[in-house]
Design an enzyme around this catalytic site. Structure first.
Site, PDB file in Angstrom:
ATOM      1  N   PRO A   1      46.943  41.808  76.664  1.00 17.12           N
ATOM      2  CA  PRO A   1      46.902  40.335  76.634  1.00 17.12           C
ATOM      3  C   PRO A   1      45.490  39.806  76.392  1.00 17.12           C
ATOM      4  O   PRO A   1      45.313  38.674  75.939  1.00 17.12           O
ATOM      5  CB  PRO A   1      47.383  39.930  78.033  1.00 17.12           C
ATOM      6  CG  PRO A   1      47.904  41.151  78.688  1.00 17.12           C
ATOM      7  CD  PRO A   1      47.338  42.315  77.974  1.00 17.12           C
TER       8      PRO A   1
ATOM      9  N   GLN B   1      45.154  57.244  81.490  1.00 13.53           N
ATOM     10  CA  GLN B   1      44.080  57.169  82.486  1.00 13.53           C
ATOM     11  C   GLN B   1      44.679  56.908  83.863  1.00 13.53           C
ATOM     12  O   GLN B   1      43.984  56.967  84.869  1.00 13.53           O
ATOM     13  CB  GLN B   1      43.109  56.039  82.143  1.00 13.53           C
ATOM     14  CG  GLN B   1      42.448  56.185  80.781  1.00 13.53           C
ATOM     15  CD  GLN B   1      41.674  54.949  80.410  1.00 13.53           C
ATOM     16  OE1 GLN B   1      40.517  54.769  80.790  1.00 13.53           O
ATOM     17  NE2 GLN B   1      42.312  54.062  79.671  1.00 13.53           N
ATOM     18  N   ASN B   2      45.964  56.605  83.886  1.00 14.88           N
ATOM     19  CA  ASN B   2      46.622  56.223  85.137  1.00 14.88           C
ATOM     20  C   ASN B   2      46.945  57.455  85.969  1.00 14.88           C
ATOM     21  O   ASN B   2      47.287  58.507  85.429  1.00 14.88           O
ATOM     22  CB  ASN B   2      47.913  55.435  84.846  1.00 14.88           C
ATOM     23  CG  ASN B   2      47.633  54.180  84.024  1.00 14.88           C
ATOM     24  OD1 ASN B   2      46.503  53.688  84.015  1.00 14.88           O
ATOM     25  ND2 ASN B   2      48.637  53.684  83.316  1.00 14.88           N
TER      26      ASN B   2
ATOM     27  N   THR C   1      44.398  49.014  78.404  1.00 18.10           N
ATOM     28  CA  THR C   1      43.141  49.515  78.956  1.00 18.10           C
ATOM     29  C   THR C   1      42.004  48.611  78.522  1.00 18.10           C
ATOM     30  O   THR C   1      41.977  48.092  77.407  1.00 18.10           O
ATOM     31  CB  THR C   1      42.848  50.964  78.515  1.00 18.10           C
ATOM     32  OG1 THR C   1      41.587  51.385  79.065  1.00 18.10           O
ATOM     33  CG2 THR C   1      42.831  51.130  77.009  1.00 18.10           C
TER      34      THR C   1
ATOM     35  N   HIS D   1      42.979  61.451  84.139  1.00 19.30           N
ATOM     36  CA  HIS D   1      42.320  61.218  85.433  1.00 19.30           C
ATOM     37  C   HIS D   1      43.096  61.823  86.586  1.00 19.30           C
ATOM     38  O   HIS D   1      42.820  61.506  87.739  1.00 19.30           O
ATOM     39  CB  HIS D   1      42.101  59.719  85.644  1.00 19.30           C
ATOM     40  CG  HIS D   1      41.109  59.140  84.694  1.00 19.30           C
ATOM     41  ND1 HIS D   1      40.964  57.790  84.474  1.00 19.30           N
ATOM     42  CD2 HIS D   1      40.214  59.735  83.873  1.00 19.30           C
ATOM     43  CE1 HIS D   1      40.007  57.574  83.583  1.00 19.30           C
ATOM     44  NE2 HIS D   1      39.554  58.754  83.194  1.00 19.30           N
TER      45      HIS D   1
ATOM     46  N   ASP E   1      49.159  57.134  88.545  1.00 18.61           N
ATOM     47  CA  ASP E   1      50.372  56.793  89.315  1.00 18.61           C
ATOM     48  C   ASP E   1      51.586  57.652  88.949  1.00 18.61           C
ATOM     49  O   ASP E   1      52.616  57.597  89.621  1.00 18.61           O
ATOM     50  CB  ASP E   1      50.700  55.290  89.152  1.00 18.61           C
ATOM     51  CG  ASP E   1      50.855  54.863  87.680  1.00 18.61           C
ATOM     52  OD1 ASP E   1      50.524  53.705  87.373  1.00 18.61           O
ATOM     53  OD2 ASP E   1      51.296  55.692  86.853  1.00 18.61           O
TER      54      ASP E   1
ATOM     55  N   CYS F   1      42.354  71.687  96.821  1.00 21.12           N
ATOM     56  CA  CYS F   1      41.415  71.722  97.940  1.00 21.12           C
ATOM     57  C   CYS F   1      40.027  71.304  97.462  1.00 21.12           C
ATOM     58  O   CYS F   1      39.684  71.426  96.275  1.00 21.12           O
ATOM     59  CB  CYS F   1      41.386  73.107  98.584  1.00 21.12           C
ATOM     60  SG  CYS F   1      40.540  74.378  97.641  1.00 21.12           S
TER      61      CYS F   1
END
Ligand code: OAD
Length: 246
Positions: free
Chosen positions: A217, A103-104, A190, A121, A106, A129
């Protein structure tokens, strides 16, 4: 981290042919990239993604949104993949079939060396464009803020899924196929709050025979339904898991 994993999890991974990983912002947290729902401080707190990462915000102020992504690209260019990203690249080499569904935006999985990645994503390093979705490769040589599409003249924008936009149908279909054919499905970093990405985990949970593992975590809404919940940072758990199955 010399973790003691459940023997049944280790056995499942050691015999797995197909392993599917869904990753979220938590996988990049240890690289210094703030997550979406925890970053009350963080470098991006001054901007609310929900407000700026939308087509309406871009129409209203294309310069601000373009500059915000230019800033986010500069932030990402300054961080490195962490041991969690690197372990996932080793997983890709270890298992007969492995995919990272992320989903990142980066791009850190690819920077770490992953080759089988589905960016659900999109990726902030890629640009298209606004009017026609023409993918533009050498956009950083173009003038203008935002630059104009050389093919149709409309503004260029980041090639990411904005809030209110739908994901690529083909990417979603491929991702679902990987989720449903997995022997082991890993949901890593996530919150499992955003659909349709979270639906991939739901479908894996519903499918008999798939071992679903959550690495986070914190608890998520899907925690009660997974087979194994590994509570901790992915940057520690993934390398330890890799060591445990060698
Ligand atoms: P969130 O910010 O919603 O969730 C990040 C998750 O990572 C949380 O569950 C944290 O507990 C967990 N986490 C934090 N540190 C971690 C660590 N070191 N190791 C493992 N997990 C850790 O981010 P996402 O779930 O990725 O969508 O958000 C999903 C989508 O919501 C994003 O892709 C974005 C946003 O709307 C779009 O941009 C379309």
């Amino acid at each position: 981290m010399s973790a003691n994993f459940p023997p049944s999890l280790i056995e499942a991974l050691q015999s797995a042919e197909i392993v599917t990983a869904l990753t979220g912002a938590g996988v990049s947290a240890e690289s210094g990239v703030p997550t979406f729902r925890e970053a009350q401080t963080g470098l991006w707190a001054q901007y609310e993604p929900e407000h700026l990462a939308t087509p309406d915000a871009f129409i209203e102020d294309p310069v601000l949104v373009w500059e915000w992504y230019a800033w986010r690209r500069s932030l990402v260019s300054e961080v490195d993949p962490n041991p969690g990203h690197v372990a996932l690249v080793e997983f890709e080499r270890r298992f007969p079939q492995f995919v990272t569904l992320t989903q990142n935006v980066d791009g850190l999985h690819r920077v770490a060396g992953a080759s089988n990645v589905i960016e659900l994503h999109g990726n902030i390093q890629q640009v298209k464009c606004f009017d026609r979705g023409h993918p533009i490769l050498d956009w950083d040589t173009l003038d203008g803020v935002p630059p104009l599409c050389p093919l149709c003249g409309s503004y260029l924008r980041p090639d990411v899924v904005w809030f209110g936009e739908s994901l690529s149908e083909s990417a979603l279909e491929q991702a679902l196929a990987w989720a449903l054919q997995a022997d082991v499905y890993l949901s890593i970093g996530t919150s499992s709050l955003v659909y349709p990405a979270a639906a991939l985990t739901v479908e894996a949970i519903k499918r008999d025979g798939i071992i679903v593992v959550e690495i986070n975590p914190n608890e998520t809404p899907l925690s009660p339904y997974v087979d194994f919940g590994l509570r901790g940072p992915s940057g520690e758990i993934l390398p330890a898991l890799l060591d445990a199955i060698r």
